[in-house]
Design a protein around this motif. Sequence first.
Motif, short mmCIF file in Angstrom:
data_model
loop_
_atom_site.label_atom_id
_atom_site.label_comp_id
_atom_site.label_asym_id
_atom_site.label_seq_id
_atom_site.Cartn_x
_atom_site.Cartn_y
_atom_site.Cartn_z
N THR A 72 -7.61 -6.72 -29.89
CA THR A 72 -7.29 -5.53 -30.69
C THR A 72 -8.49 -5.20 -31.55
O THR A 72 -9.04 -6.09 -32.21
CB THR A 72 -6.07 -5.79 -31.59
N ARG A 101 -12.31 5.66 -31.16
CA ARG A 101 -11.32 4.92 -30.36
C ARG A 101 -11.29 5.55 -28.97
O ARG A 101 -11.16 6.76 -28.83
CB ARG A 101 -9.94 4.99 -31.00
N ARG A 102 -11.39 4.70 -27.97
CA ARG A 102 -11.31 5.20 -26.59
C ARG A 102 -10.59 4.17 -25.74
O ARG A 102 -10.50 2.99 -26.10
CB ARG A 102 -12.68 5.52 -26.02
N THR A 103 -10.09 4.61 -24.60
CA THR A 103 -9.36 3.72 -23.71
C THR A 103 -9.99 3.77 -22.33
O THR A 103 -10.31 4.84 -21.80
CB THR A 103 -7.88 4.14 -23.61
N THR A 154 -8.12 -0.52 -24.90
CA THR A 154 -8.48 0.26 -26.08
C THR A 154 -9.58 -0.45 -26.86
O THR A 154 -9.43 -1.62 -27.24
CB THR A 154 -7.26 0.47 -26.99
N HIS A 185 -12.91 0.14 -29.88
CA HIS A 185 -13.58 0.97 -30.87
C HIS A 185 -15.07 0.83 -30.66
O HIS A 185 -15.60 -0.29 -30.58
CB HIS A 185 -13.21 0.53 -32.29
#
Length: 314
Positions: free
Chosen positions: A238, A287-289, A295, A297
């Motif tokens: 995370t 933030r991108r996935t 996910t 940063h």
Amino acid sequence: MADLILHHYPTSPFAEKVRLLLGFKKLAWKSVIIPQIAPKPDVVALTGGYRKTPILQIGADIYCDTALICDVLEHLAPAPALYPEQGKGLARTLAQWADSTLFWTAMAYNFQPKGAADLFGNAPPALGKAFADDRKAMSVNMTRLRPLDAIAAYKSYLRRISDMLEGQPYVLGEAPTVADFSLYHPLWFTQVRTPSLAEILTHTPAVVQWMERMAAIGHGEMQKFDSASAIQVAAASTPHSLLIDSTFQDDHGIALGTQVSISAESFGPEPTEGELVAATRTHFSLRRTDERAGTVHVHFPRIGYVLKKVETPA
């Protein structure tokens, strides 16, 4: 804390800067070797587009540009200090000059024909051409010095560094600062990667002696790692930034939560797109996935990077 994972390749001068910093900070790290030229699919899975070398990964946080990586390492290991309280503004300013003006002057000097022969003389001709084409694509917004124009400037800069070292072991005093690491890596490339051209360094003996002191710092405790495992680490983590400034500073009229792109002002213009989750006085975070990395940063310094709102089609 999650492992420090450095994505780099051995001959990258900016990667040498960070490798030496990791040794200076006595930090253990994992080494992921990446390609010198595009395509770099595993890098882009983490960054979303940015492909300059190196990048530092800590879990699902991806730190781009060595200026920002320096700040992260300083937070992780405050001693010995990169930014001593007395003279920290001078150290940062000198580092920025070294990472830009000095670096590009040194590279123009290093890539004259004798230096190119050192780098690519034993490689298939196609490899040298592919490298040149790749760096040309990354330099579309730059005016590059010609090798012959760089010679006199490089000599002058070496003399100035020598003057800074007069009566002291490092450029700002008794201990290395961020300025030393930024000044060192372009000269390292001349010395190690283009030895046919390294005689230019011998005209400033104080610089050569300082380079020996810097090299003796070493690279710290390194463990080999692979890019697929690094992507798995990101997917299982995370995001949790280690950048300590968090106050929103709006200089663009772009709110947090907006879809934006960030790209370098000059070299390496490939953009990264994502949701703006931080815009502070020193850095941007997106933030991108990604389908493989999950996910993440992605963090950039403010200086040297351009923030734009992504306009959605009507």
